[in-house]
Write a protein that holds these residues in place. Structure first.
Motif, mmCIF file in Angstrom:
data_model
loop_
_atom_site.group_PDB
_atom_site.id
_atom_site.type_symbol
_atom_site.label_atom_id
_atom_site.label_comp_id
_atom_site.label_asym_id
_atom_site.label_seq_id
_atom_site.Cartn_x
_atom_site.Cartn_y
_atom_site.Cartn_z
ATOM 1 N N VAL A 81 0.902 -1.244 0.113
ATOM 2 C CA VAL A 81 0.040 0.099 0.087
ATOM 3 C C VAL A 81 1.049 1.370 0.103
ATOM 4 O O VAL A 81 1.750 1.278 0.896
ATOM 5 C CB VAL A 81 -0.917 0.029 1.267
ATOM 6 C CG1 VAL A 81 -1.776 1.219 1.337
ATOM 7 C CG2 VAL A 81 -1.836 -1.163 1.318
ATOM 8 N N ALA A 82 0.556 2.279 -0.916
ATOM 9 C CA ALA A 82 1.681 3.334 -1.313
ATOM 10 C C ALA A 82 2.964 3.041 -0.785
ATOM 11 O O ALA A 82 3.655 3.998 -0.184
ATOM 12 C CB ALA A 82 0.955 4.450 -0.025
ATOM 13 N N GLY A 83 3.450 2.375 -1.654
ATOM 14 C CA GLY A 83 4.958 2.058 -1.660
ATOM 15 C C GLY A 83 5.468 1.308 -0.443
ATOM 16 O O GLY A 83 6.658 1.275 -0.220
ATOM 17 N N GLN A 84 4.581 0.788 0.444
ATOM 18 C CA GLN A 84 4.866 0.071 1.663
ATOM 19 C C GLN A 84 4.327 -1.203 1.856
ATOM 20 O O GLN A 84 3.442 -1.319 1.595
ATOM 21 C CB GLN A 84 4.463 1.063 2.721
ATOM 22 C CG GLN A 84 5.052 0.675 4.223
ATOM 23 C CD GLN A 84 4.536 1.500 5.439
ATOM 24 O OE1 GLN A 84 3.291 1.514 5.644
ATOM 25 N NE2 GLN A 84 5.510 2.205 6.245
ATOM 26 N N HIS A 131 9.262 -0.105 3.341
ATOM 27 C CA HIS A 131 9.184 0.466 2.245
ATOM 28 C C HIS A 131 9.782 -0.190 1.067
ATOM 29 O O HIS A 131 10.789 -0.813 1.476
ATOM 30 C CB HIS A 131 9.677 1.976 2.353
ATOM 31 C CG HIS A 131 8.687 2.886 3.341
ATOM 32 N ND1 HIS A 131 7.748 3.547 2.845
ATOM 33 C CD2 HIS A 131 9.001 3.262 4.693
ATOM 34 C CE1 HIS A 131 7.271 4.253 3.839
ATOM 35 N NE2 HIS A 131 7.848 4.192 4.768
#
Length: 630
Positions: free
Chosen positions: A407-410, A487
């Motif tokens: 999610v969102a680069g994580q 990340h």
């Protein structure tokens, strides 16, 4: 009837005309008959004393008969009704100048007023009772600063002198309150700021000169929509305030003690670890000299004991830092596959010494280029795997990393360490993550350790935004798991589309043989090869099965585990080459040193990759095969 007479006849007041000498009623309006319940004209000819029945009325009319003044104003009295009841009135009696010898009685019905006054008296009584029942001191002030009401508790809190109360001297009472402060002017200034005609609530603490502390709150007093004053409430909070101060002091003392303990532990651990590293270093150097068997055994015992002591010291140091909240995450880009290979290498000797199966697996296709704290992630894995080896005497240990979500680069990763060891009873599982506790108090003596390892892991995992837990039963092994939010590294983000769909480097008809004794490793390697286009994959559980399969048919590629029970990968490769096998053989092991690679090449292998096998490692191995003409 004239208009004037008609108006008087139906006026709201009770009007009667009397003979001044005899006090006989000569006329009355209809209102008198209606209010008293008599028929029209029934009262004419009667004496006024026949219907006025209050004792004060009797005395008044008796004085009039004896020549007293017939004039009164706003006097209260009672009129006798036809049904025997009474009507309270307020009356005026006078002798009109226009009619000498006559008296006029004008009375007003005051029943509604009496009811209102009685209701007001009852309300005042209830209010007074309520004020007296409360434990707070209550003071109500009018907008002009005068006292509207107060209760006994207020007078006790402020020690108001009785003479001031008896005299109802408002100014003296309020002035006496101000004298009980070290700075009366500041108190009066604050009272002015609150304002007796201001809207809104107020709350503050008052410290009196005698050391008492009063909590003061106030609200505006309203009548309809208008503010008519302010009501103040005073509560003695001296005991509560002192208790709070004692609690704050105790808390600060405890925190200071904790800090001092943590700092002491950190200092002592550091001071012990430094010379301990020197002892271990000298012992290692001693092993490089010529020693007889007994001396060599002594030196190795020193190293083993020193490493055990160093592990305890490191646990104490880490826990003291975590407890003092002095550990921060050192985030950087790292490769999860490299980290897992390094972790696997640490336990190779224990694996061989105890004869256990040991495998590390990364879910095929999951991102491995991450950004986080690899040292802390490695520390948690080493601790959990070390515990698994400590409590496992037969069977094996399997480590697995899987992707939960991105999610969102994580990425949310889940790591699990499964073993076939002694297990943990359900009633002990909650306590093992608390410091200095183990499932069995005899465990520390039998297996060693501080009981801090899992507590440290729990706190590190929390710093990585994850959770930790265990699934186990007594005697049936355990699975320790934890999650971590990491990340994606910048290069992984840039290459995400390519990583999601690896290029097909292998033809569908490429014949591949995977030689591996651990099923988990076989499945992991085959999954990566299939993502690269392979379809024809055969498995061999050991070196002997490999030789048998190669006698039956040829393979383009052989991925050979170098460490297998019985016939290992080195000997299997030598025998294949002796029998003219031309397949490209890629050695697979947890060792990545130049010496290990040289050993593989001397045995007849063409290439080497490290465990746990990553997509990148296989792609590079296939690229080298293509360059060699494969």
């Amino acid at each position: 009837m004239t208009p004037d007479a008609l108006l008087l006849h139906y006026a709201e007041d009770l009007l009667l005309l009397l003979d001044a000498r005899t006090l006989v009623i000569e006329a009355c309006n209809q209102t008198v008959c209606n209010r008293l319940g008599y028929p029209s004209g029934a009262l004419v000819g009667k004496s006024i004393t026949d219907i006025e029945c209050a004792l004060s009325d009797v005395f008044f009319w008796e004085e009039v008969r004896q020549g007293g003044s017939p004039r009164i104003e706003a006097a209260e009295g009672l009129y006798l009704c036809a049904d025997g009841g009474t009507l309270p009135v307020r009356k005026d009696v006078f002798s009109p100048a226009e009619a000498p010898g006559k008296l006029v009685v004008r009375a007003r019905d005051i029943r509604a007023q009496r009811h209102a006054e009685e209701a007001q008296m009852r309300m005042a009584s209830h209010l007074k009772a309520t004020l007296e029942a409360t434990a707070d001191g209550i003071l109500a002030l009018h907008r002009d600063g005068s006292i509207a009401n107060l209760n006994r508790r207020f007078t006790q809190l402020w020690n108001i002198p009785n003479p001031y109360l008896l005299a109802r001297d408002d100014q003296a009472i309020l002035a006496y309150m101000a004298t009980q402060f070290d700075d009366p002017e500041a108190y009066l200034q604050r009272l002015a700021e609150i304002g007796l005609d201001q809207d809104g609530e107020s709350a503050d603490l008052l410290t009196l000169a005698d050391g008492r502390i009063l909590q003061r709150t106030s609200l505006p007093a309203r009548q309809a929509e208008h503010i008519i004053g302010r009501v103040f409430s005073f509560t003695d909070v001296t005991a509560r305030h002192l208790a709070e101060q004692e609690l704050i002091a105790a808390r600060d003392e405890a925190q200071a003690s904790d800090r001092a303990k943590s700092e002491f532990l950190a200092m002592v651990s550091h001071e012990i670890r430094t010379p301990m590293n020197g002892v271990l270093g000298m012992a290692e150097l001693l092993l490089t000299t010529e020693l007889d068997t007994e001396q060599d055994d002594y030196a190795r015992t020193i190293i083993a004991s020193g490493e055990a002591l160093l592990a305890v010291i490191n646990d104490i140091l880490d826990y003291s830092k975590l407890e003092a909240q002095k550990i921060s995450m050192d985030e950087q880009d790292f490769d999860l596959a490299d980290l897992m290979r390094g972790v696997q290498q640490v336990f190779l000797k224990q694996q061989q010494d105890k004869g256990l199966e040991f495998a590390c697996r990364i879910e095929p296709g999951m991102p491995t280029h991450l950004h986080g704290d690899p040292a802390r992630l490695r520390q948690v894995l080493l601790n959990l795997i070390g515990n698994a080896f400590k409590f496992t005497h037969q069977g094996g240990i399997r480590v697995e990393a899987t992707l939960q979500e991105v999610v969102a680069g994580q990425a949310l990763l889940r790591f699990s360490v499964r073993d076939t060891g002694i297990g943990i009873p359900p009633d002990k599982q909650a306590s093992i993550f608390r410091p200095f506790e183990q499932a069995d108090r005899s465990t520390t003596r039998k297996y060693g350790g501080t009981g801090l390892g899992l507590a440290i892991c729990s706190q590190i995992v929390a710093l990585m935004g994850g959770d930790i837990g265990v699934q186990s039963s007594d005697g049936n092994g355990s699975e320790f798991w934890f999650t971590a939010r990491l990340h994606l590294a910048q290069d992984a983000l840039a290459q995400a589309p390519a990583a999601a769909a690896p290029a097909a480097l292998l033809r569908a008809d490429t014949r591949i043989l995977v030689v591996e004794d651990i099923a988990t490793n076989r499945v992991a390697l085959a999954g990566l090869l299939k993502k690269l286009g392979a379809q024809d994959i055969t498995f061999a559980n050991d070196g002997h099965e490999c030789l048998e399969l190669c006698r039956r048919g040829a393979y383009d590629l052989i991925f050979m585990d170098v460490q297998m029970p019985g016939l290992d990968g080195f000997d299997a490769t030598r025998q294949l080459r002796e029998h003219g096998c031309a397949s490209r053989i890629v050695g697979v092991s947890a060792h990545v040193t130049l010496q290990d690679i040289e050993h593989c090449l001397k045995a007849g292998m063409d290439d080497h990759i490290a465990k746990p096998v990553s997509m990148k490692a296989i792609q590079e191995a296939l690229a080298r095969w293509r360059q060699a003409g494969g």
